[in-house]
Design an enzyme around this catalytic site. Structure first.
Site, short mmCIF file in Angstrom:
data_model
loop_
_atom_site.label_atom_id
_atom_site.label_comp_id
_atom_site.label_asym_id
_atom_site.label_seq_id
_atom_site.Cartn_x
_atom_site.Cartn_y
_atom_site.Cartn_z
N ARG A 1 -13.90 12.67 5.11
CA ARG A 1 -12.58 13.25 5.41
C ARG A 1 -12.11 14.10 4.25
O ARG A 1 -11.57 15.19 4.43
CB ARG A 1 -11.56 12.12 5.68
N ASP B 1 -14.71 2.54 5.84
CA ASP B 1 -13.65 3.42 5.29
C ASP B 1 -14.16 4.20 4.10
O ASP B 1 -13.86 5.39 3.96
CB ASP B 1 -12.41 2.60 4.91
N HIS C 1 0.86 -1.19 0.00
CA HIS C 1 0.00 0.00 0.00
C HIS C 1 0.89 1.23 0.00
O HIS C 1 1.97 1.22 0.57
CB HIS C 1 -0.86 -0.02 1.27
N LYS D 1 -8.34 -1.66 5.97
CA LYS D 1 -8.42 -2.23 4.60
C LYS D 1 -7.43 -3.37 4.43
O LYS D 1 -7.74 -4.40 3.85
CB LYS D 1 -8.09 -1.15 3.56
N SER E 1 -7.58 3.84 8.65
CA SER E 1 -8.08 3.65 7.28
C SER E 1 -7.23 2.61 6.54
O SER E 1 -7.76 1.68 5.92
CB SER E 1 -8.06 4.99 6.55
N1 URA Z 1 -4.41 5.92 2.25
C1 URA Z 1 -5.49 5.33 2.79
O1 URA Z 1 -5.85 4.22 2.43
N2 URA Z 1 -6.18 5.97 3.75
C2 URA Z 1 -5.83 7.20 4.18
O2 URA Z 1 -6.49 7.70 5.05
C3 URA Z 1 -4.72 7.81 3.61
C4 URA Z 1 -4.01 7.15 2.64
#
Ligand code: URA
Length: 415
Positions: free
Chosen positions: A160, A153, A75, A179, A175
């Protein structure tokens, strides 16, 4: 009110907020108020862990028990020109490492892997769960948009984005981890971008985020590694969806775009060394070999074909404007955020989730930090269709001076 008064929320309180928000009893405006209170007053580690857990349970958790072998997920916290996944994922898969990745679309100035892949005609980003898992078993690699995981999320991120509460460290940590835990991979690598083109501008904040990410991972028995990379200037040479796919393919064919490949090799070596239990140097050699012998490139082709993409029709259909330097000297700065904004203005990014984007537009830099340029050398090409930007706006992204500066790309590691 408790968070506004700097109190610490309990697990029950956080569970209540998330389930009531998802159920519609807590309204957007109330949730927005809480998000702002969290952004201003912060959250303890425990609160962040509880929030992650509640969000994780708001959707499906993937069952990867039918996948043989260690599964890796990667990620990025988001940056300008960040096409690392497009090179890293097939590279790892070509070394027989299983890579399963659910990705998102870009919002605002930062691009998303799903948009980049969708710029390849025919590419299917909406895999069914069973096909997703079968594909990982069969060719070691699948990338899909996130299905039914972490519903909280999706809803919270939209708020957000609209309430200037994206950069809160506990909100970013919960967040990302909710995930990633829902994707259920064994090893999770997070590229934490630092700089003016990233969510976090300084290394201290990045370290704090990484500590939360690693500690949340430990709680769930998952290995989380964080790599800190510089996002003060764009990564690689191109920014824009199709342009980034083309650059990634060139790197997979062996072109050495230095900063980009440094990030790819750093992350890839780390993962390979952990999965195969070998040293970082041995792991790097394996990665290097599979770029040189084009196994990573062939894996990319196999992956694109498997998801329906027609790589042979990949071509950038945009007009090109060349922009020349007004001065001679060394490039000391290329402002990532400004380049991101220009690319967005050209149509490569979206303001709202529903907006469509132009896959063909963007910016290709011909010079990077540390390069010497003569007056009238071309600094970059602007690929445009409906909207064009002025050369002056593009030139304002650059600083050119007499002295050469060093641009560091890898800023550290946390595991
Ligand atoms: N990437 C994400 O998945 N969530 C965030 O809040 C910021 C970056």
């Amino acid at each position: 009110n408790k968070k506004r008064l700097k109190g610490e929320l309990s697990k029950d309180e956080i569970d209540y907020v998330i389930s009531s928000f998802m159920g519609g009893e807590i309204k957007d405006y109330q949730m927005s108020a809480l998000l702002m209170a969290i952004t201003i007053n912060g959250m303890s580690f425990d609160e962040t862990l509880y929030l992650t857990d509640s969000m994780l349970r708001s959707g499906k958790i993937l069952d990867l028990s039918s996948i043989n072998g260690i599964v890796v997920d990667k990620h990025s916290t988001g940056g300008i020109g960040d096409k690392v996944t497009l090179i890293l994922a097939p590279l790892l898969a070509s070394l027989n490492i299983k890579v399963l990745k659910m990705s998102g679309r870009g919002l605002g100035y930062t691009g998303g892997t799903i948009d980049k892949l969708e710029s390849i005609e025919g590419f299917n980003v909406n895999l069914k769960e069973t096909d997703f898992i079968n594909q990982v078993n069969e060719i070691n690699l699948a990338i899909s948009s996130a299905f039914e995981i972490d519903q909280a999320d999706k809803k919270i991120y939209a708020l957000r984005d609209a309430t200037s509460t994206v950069s809160s460290i506990p909100l970013i940590a919960s967040s990302i981890m909710s995930k990633k835990l829902a994707s259920n991979a064994d090893i999770i690598v997070i590229d934490v971008k630092v700089g003016n083109g990233a969510l976090l501008e300084n290394k201290n904040d990045a370290l704090k985020l990484a500590q939360y990410l690693v500690d949340i991972g430990k709680y769930y028995n998952k290995k989380v590694y964080c790599v800190f990379t510089n996002m003060s200037s764009p990564l690689g040479m191109s920014v824009g969806n199709k342009l980034e796919v083309i650059e990634s393919i060139n790197c997979l064919k062996g072109e050495n775009i230095k900063d980009l490949m440094e990030v790819v090799y750093s992350i890839a070596s780390l993962i390979v060394s952990k999965v195969k239990n070998i040293s970082l140097v041995e792991a790097f050699n394996l990665c290097y070999q599979n770029i040189e012998n084009k196994k990573a490139y062939f894996k990319f082709l196999e992956f694109v074909k498997r998801q329906g993409g027609k790589i042979e029709s990949l071509k950038c259909n945009a007009k090109v404007m060349k922009v020349e330097s007004l001065y001679s000297g060394y490039i000391t700065k290329i402002d990532a955020l400004k380049i991101g904004k220009l690319s967005y203005l050209l149509g490569a990014g979206r303001k709202n989730k529903e907006d469509s984007i132009d896959y063909d537009v963007g910016i290709v830099l011909l010079k990077k930090i540390g390069d010497y340029v003569n007056q009238n050398d071309i600094l970059g090409n602007i690929y445009y269709n409906d909207t064009v930007i002025s050369p002056k706006e593009f030139l304002s992204c650059f600083e050119i001076e007499d002295k050469k500066v060093k641009d560091e790309i890898i800023l550290g590691l946390k595991m």
